[in-house]
Every structure is written in structure tokens, then in C-alpha cells.
Design a protein around this motif. Structure first.
Motif, PDB file in Angstrom:
ATOM      1  N   THR A  35       0.306  -1.167   0.055  1.00  0.00           N
ATOM      2  CA  THR A  35      -0.097   0.261  -0.322  1.00  0.00           C
ATOM      3  C   THR A  35       0.669   1.249   0.097  1.00  0.00           C
ATOM      4  O   THR A  35       1.932   1.812   0.754  1.00  0.00           O
ATOM      5  CB  THR A  35      -0.985  -0.055   1.237  1.00  0.00           C
ATOM      6  OG1 THR A  35      -1.672  -1.319   1.424  1.00  0.00           O
ATOM      7  CG2 THR A  35      -1.942   1.524   1.122  1.00  0.00           C
ATOM      8  N   ALA A  36       0.810   2.487  -0.806  1.00  0.00           N
ATOM      9  CA  ALA A  36       0.894   3.404  -0.866  1.00  0.00           C
ATOM     10  C   ALA A  36       1.090   4.006   0.785  1.00  0.00           C
ATOM     11  O   ALA A  36       0.159   4.012   0.843  1.00  0.00           O
ATOM     12  CB  ALA A  36       0.939   4.666  -1.727  1.00  0.00           C
ATOM     13  N   VAL A  37       1.982   4.504   1.280  1.00  0.00           N
ATOM     14  CA  VAL A  37       1.594   5.970   2.008  1.00  0.00           C
ATOM     15  C   VAL A  37       1.354   7.012   1.743  1.00  0.00           C
ATOM     16  O   VAL A  37       1.674   7.593   0.699  1.00  0.00           O
ATOM     17  CB  VAL A  37       3.782   5.837   2.837  1.00  0.00           C
ATOM     18  CG1 VAL A  37       3.280   7.215   3.661  1.00  0.00           C
ATOM     19  CG2 VAL A  37       4.002   4.794   2.807  1.00  0.00           C
ATOM     20  N   ASP A  38       0.451   7.291   2.622  1.00  0.00           N
ATOM     21  CA  ASP A  38      -0.352   8.421   1.943  1.00  0.00           C
ATOM     22  C   ASP A  38      -0.666   9.706   3.255  1.00  0.00           C
ATOM     23  O   ASP A  38      -0.634   9.371   4.755  1.00  0.00           O
ATOM     24  CB  ASP A  38      -1.958   8.428   2.149  1.00  0.00           C
ATOM     25  CG  ASP A  38      -2.703   9.835   1.429  1.00  0.00           C
ATOM     26  OD1 ASP A  38      -2.282  10.942   0.743  1.00  0.00           O
ATOM     27  OD2 ASP A  38      -3.827   9.636   1.651  1.00  0.00           O
ATOM     28  N   PRO A  61      -4.499  -1.044  -1.384  1.00  0.00           N
ATOM     29  CA  PRO A  61      -4.080  -2.432  -1.039  1.00  0.00           C
ATOM     30  C   PRO A  61      -3.886  -3.138  -2.351  1.00  0.00           C
ATOM     31  O   PRO A  61      -4.975  -3.683  -3.120  1.00  0.00           O
ATOM     32  CB  PRO A  61      -4.411  -3.269   0.345  1.00  0.00           C
ATOM     33  CG  PRO A  61      -5.006  -1.944   1.120  1.00  0.00           C
ATOM     34  CD  PRO A  61      -5.248  -1.174   0.299  1.00  0.00           C
ATOM     35  N   VAL A  62      -2.652  -4.090  -2.263  1.00  0.00           N
ATOM     36  CA  VAL A  62      -3.138  -4.728  -3.628  1.00  0.00           C
ATOM     37  C   VAL A  62      -1.620  -5.544  -3.618  1.00  0.00           C
ATOM     38  O   VAL A  62      -0.286  -5.576  -2.635  1.00  0.00           O
ATOM     39  CB  VAL A  62      -2.752  -3.787  -4.799  1.00  0.00           C
ATOM     40  CG1 VAL A  62      -1.010  -2.995  -5.373  1.00  0.00           C
ATOM     41  CG2 VAL A  62      -2.499  -4.587  -6.122  1.00  0.00           C
ATOM     42  N   ALA A  63      -1.708  -6.520  -4.375  1.00  0.00           N
ATOM     43  CA  ALA A  63      -0.129  -8.373  -4.066  1.00  0.00           C
ATOM     44  C   ALA A  63       0.335  -7.724  -4.956  1.00  0.00           C
ATOM     45  O   ALA A  63       0.159  -7.587  -5.896  1.00  0.00           O
ATOM     46  CB  ALA A  63      -0.902  -9.699  -3.815  1.00  0.00           C
ATOM     47  N   VAL A  64       1.619  -8.675  -3.931  1.00  0.00           N
ATOM     48  CA  VAL A  64       2.307  -8.501  -5.212  1.00  0.00           C
ATOM     49  C   VAL A  64       2.193  -8.876  -6.749  1.00  0.00           C
ATOM     50  O   VAL A  64       2.556  -8.721  -7.920  1.00  0.00           O
ATOM     51  CB  VAL A  64       4.178  -8.700  -4.857  1.00  0.00           C
ATOM     52  CG1 VAL A  64       5.281  -9.234  -5.723  1.00  0.00           C
ATOM     53  CG2 VAL A  64       4.015  -7.400  -3.282  1.00  0.00           C
ATOM     54  N   ALA A  88      12.378   3.816   0.912  1.00  0.00           N
ATOM     55  CA  ALA A  88      12.350   5.509   0.489  1.00  0.00           C
ATOM     56  C   ALA A  88      11.064   5.679   1.438  1.00  0.00           C
ATOM     57  O   ALA A  88      10.791   7.169   2.037  1.00  0.00           O
ATOM     58  CB  ALA A  88      12.155   5.656  -1.009  1.00  0.00           C
ATOM     59  N   GLY A  89       9.975   4.691   2.271  1.00  0.00           N
ATOM     60  CA  GLY A  89       8.918   5.075   3.294  1.00  0.00           C
ATOM     61  C   GLY A  89       7.690   5.537   2.095  1.00  0.00           C
ATOM     62  O   GLY A  89       7.098   6.336   3.166  1.00  0.00           O
ATOM     63  N   ARG A  90       8.087   5.339   0.996  1.00  0.00           N
ATOM     64  CA  ARG A  90       6.800   5.594   0.104  1.00  0.00           C
ATOM     65  C   ARG A  90       5.841   5.013   0.351  1.00  0.00           C
ATOM     66  O   ARG A  90       4.191   4.653  -0.671  1.00  0.00           O
ATOM     67  CB  ARG A  90       7.278   5.835  -1.197  1.00  0.00           C
ATOM     68  CG  ARG A  90       8.214   7.304  -1.300  1.00  0.00           C
ATOM     69  CD  ARG A  90       8.568   7.242  -2.413  1.00  0.00           C
ATOM     70  NE  ARG A  90       9.448   9.055  -2.525  1.00  0.00           N
ATOM     71  CZ  ARG A  90       8.710   9.647  -3.061  1.00  0.00           C
ATOM     72  NH1 ARG A  90       7.606   9.488  -2.887  1.00  0.00           N
ATOM     73  NH2 ARG A  90       9.420  10.845  -2.903  1.00  0.00           N
ATOM     74  N   ILE A  91       5.840   3.127   0.737  1.00  0.00           N
ATOM     75  CA  ILE A  91       5.385   2.474   0.673  1.00  0.00           C
ATOM     76  C   ILE A  91       5.453   1.381   2.305  1.00  0.00           C
ATOM     77  O   ILE A  91       6.138   1.426   2.784  1.00  0.00           O
ATOM     78  CB  ILE A  91       5.108   0.816  -0.035  1.00  0.00           C
ATOM     79  CG1 ILE A  91       6.392   0.423  -0.581  1.00  0.00           C
ATOM     80  CG2 ILE A  91       5.268   1.830  -1.902  1.00  0.00           C
ATOM     81  CD1 ILE A  91       6.597  -0.775  -1.563  1.00  0.00           C
ATOM     82  N   THR A  92       4.209   0.432   1.954  1.00  0.00           N
ATOM     83  CA  THR A  92       4.253   0.084   3.769  1.00  0.00           C
ATOM     84  C   THR A  92       3.529  -2.082   2.560  1.00  0.00           C
ATOM     85  O   THR A  92       2.691  -1.989   1.453  1.00  0.00           O
ATOM     86  CB  THR A  92       3.012  -0.272   4.169  1.00  0.00           C
ATOM     87  OG1 THR A  92       1.490   0.027   3.589  1.00  0.00           O
ATOM     88  CG2 THR A  92       3.234   1.409   5.163  1.00  0.00           C
ATOM     89  N   ALA A  93       4.889  -3.130   3.572  1.00  0.00           N
ATOM     90  CA  ALA A  93       4.366  -3.897   2.549  1.00  0.00           C
ATOM     91  C   ALA A  93       3.347  -4.887   3.843  1.00  0.00           C
ATOM     92  O   ALA A  93       4.075  -5.105   5.167  1.00  0.00           O
ATOM     93  CB  ALA A  93       5.584  -4.467   2.665  1.00  0.00           C
ATOM     94  N   ARG A  94       2.923  -4.869   3.875  1.00  0.00           N
ATOM     95  CA  ARG A  94       2.554  -6.398   5.014  1.00  0.00           C
ATOM     96  C   ARG A  94       2.276  -7.744   4.470  1.00  0.00           C
ATOM     97  O   ARG A  94       1.858  -8.315   3.461  1.00  0.00           O
ATOM     98  CB  ARG A  94       0.772  -6.056   5.484  1.00  0.00           C
ATOM     99  CG  ARG A  94       0.171  -7.130   6.265  1.00  0.00           C
ATOM    100  CD  ARG A  94      -1.501  -6.284   6.506  1.00  0.00           C
ATOM    101  NE  ARG A  94      -1.420  -5.459   7.437  1.00  0.00           N
ATOM    102  CZ  ARG A  94      -2.448  -4.482   7.625  1.00  0.00           C
ATOM    103  NH1 ARG A  94      -3.145  -4.772   7.902  1.00  0.00           N
ATOM    104  NH2 ARG A  94      -1.997  -3.203   8.761  1.00  0.00           N
ATOM    105  N   PRO A  95       2.865  -8.356   5.520  1.00  0.00           N
ATOM    106  CA  PRO A  95       2.674 -10.009   4.807  1.00  0.00           C
ATOM    107  C   PRO A  95       1.259 -10.903   4.845  1.00  0.00           C
ATOM    108  O   PRO A  95       0.507 -10.416   5.720  1.00  0.00           O
ATOM    109  CB  PRO A  95       3.458 -10.448   6.267  1.00  0.00           C
ATOM    110  CG  PRO A  95       3.991  -9.641   6.649  1.00  0.00           C
ATOM    111  CD  PRO A  95       3.669  -8.740   6.464  1.00  0.00           C
TER     112      PRO A  95
END
Length: 119
Positions: A35-38, A61-64, A88-95
Motif C-alpha cells: 500500500t502506498a503511504v499517504d 492495497p494490492v498483492a505483489v 524510501a518510506g513510500r509504501i508499506t508491505a504487509r505479509p
């Protein structure tokens, strides 16, 4: 353009990664949700066009794997670009969520089997 190139693609995938062939992190699987950080961090360097495309697609949110399909790029290339954005802190990744590994309820399974047998 060679015979194996797709029409419309002007840049080979490895050039998008600056020649890198391995991700810098191991945070991403095919089903990791991105997900992109906003709002986007102001201190980060200006992203490349490919990074901007990813950020637009990751507004929700979108899967890889889905992201790679939408971008029409190999998953390995997308993961390298995602590593750049994560660092760069521009996205978050959720396993992906872990699936419970408890033993199945044998009584319930027996009842389902019996019910199916009566059909």
C-alpha cells in the motif's frame, strides 16, 4: 527492437532496476500486500516513472503478483522496485496472514462426510 520484444515496450526490464538482479530485502512474496503511504514523505528523492506507476496502483492495497500483472513486468523486477519504495518510506508491505495449524475437528469432518453421503 528484437523479435522477442513486446510491442510498446521500449525499455528492457533490467534497465528499470539499474541492472540490479536481486532485491535488497526479503520482505516480499507473491501474496504480500503493498500500500502506498499517504501522504508521501517530503524528504524522499523524486521517484522514477516506474515508481510513480507503482504508487498509483498501490493507492489501495494490492498483492505483489497482481501488481506485476498490472504493470506487465516480471515479478523479480517489481520486487526490486518495491524494495526501493519501501526503503524510501513510500509504501508499506504487509505479509500474508498465517493460517492456523491446529488439527482439524475430526467430528465436524465426519459430519460433513456423512451429510455429503446422504446427498
Amino acid at each position: 527492437m528484437t523479435a522477442g520484444d513486446t510491442p510498446g515496450r521500449l525499455v528492457r526490464p533490467f534497465t528499470l532496476t539499474g541492472g540490479r538482479t536481486r532485491p535488497s530485502r526479503s520482505d516480499f512474496t507473491l501474496i504480500t500486500t503493498v500500500t502506498a503511504v499517504d501522504p508521501q514523505p517530503a524528504s524522499a528523492a523524486r521517484p522514477q516513472p516506474e515508481h510513480l506507476r507503482i504508487l498509483r496502483l498501490c493507492a489501495e492495497p494490492v498483492a505483489v503478483a497482481e501488481l506485476a500483472a498490472r504493470l506487465d513486468l516480471p515479478v523479480s523486477v517489481v520486487v526490486i522496485l518495491l524494495c526501493d519504495l519501501l526503503e524510501a518510506g513510500r509504501i508499506t508491505a504487509r505479509p500474508p496472514r498465517r493460517v492456523s495449524r491446529t488439527a482439524p475437528d475430526l467430528d465436524l469432518l465426519q459430519k460433513v462426510r456423512d451429510g455429503l453421503g446422504r446427498l
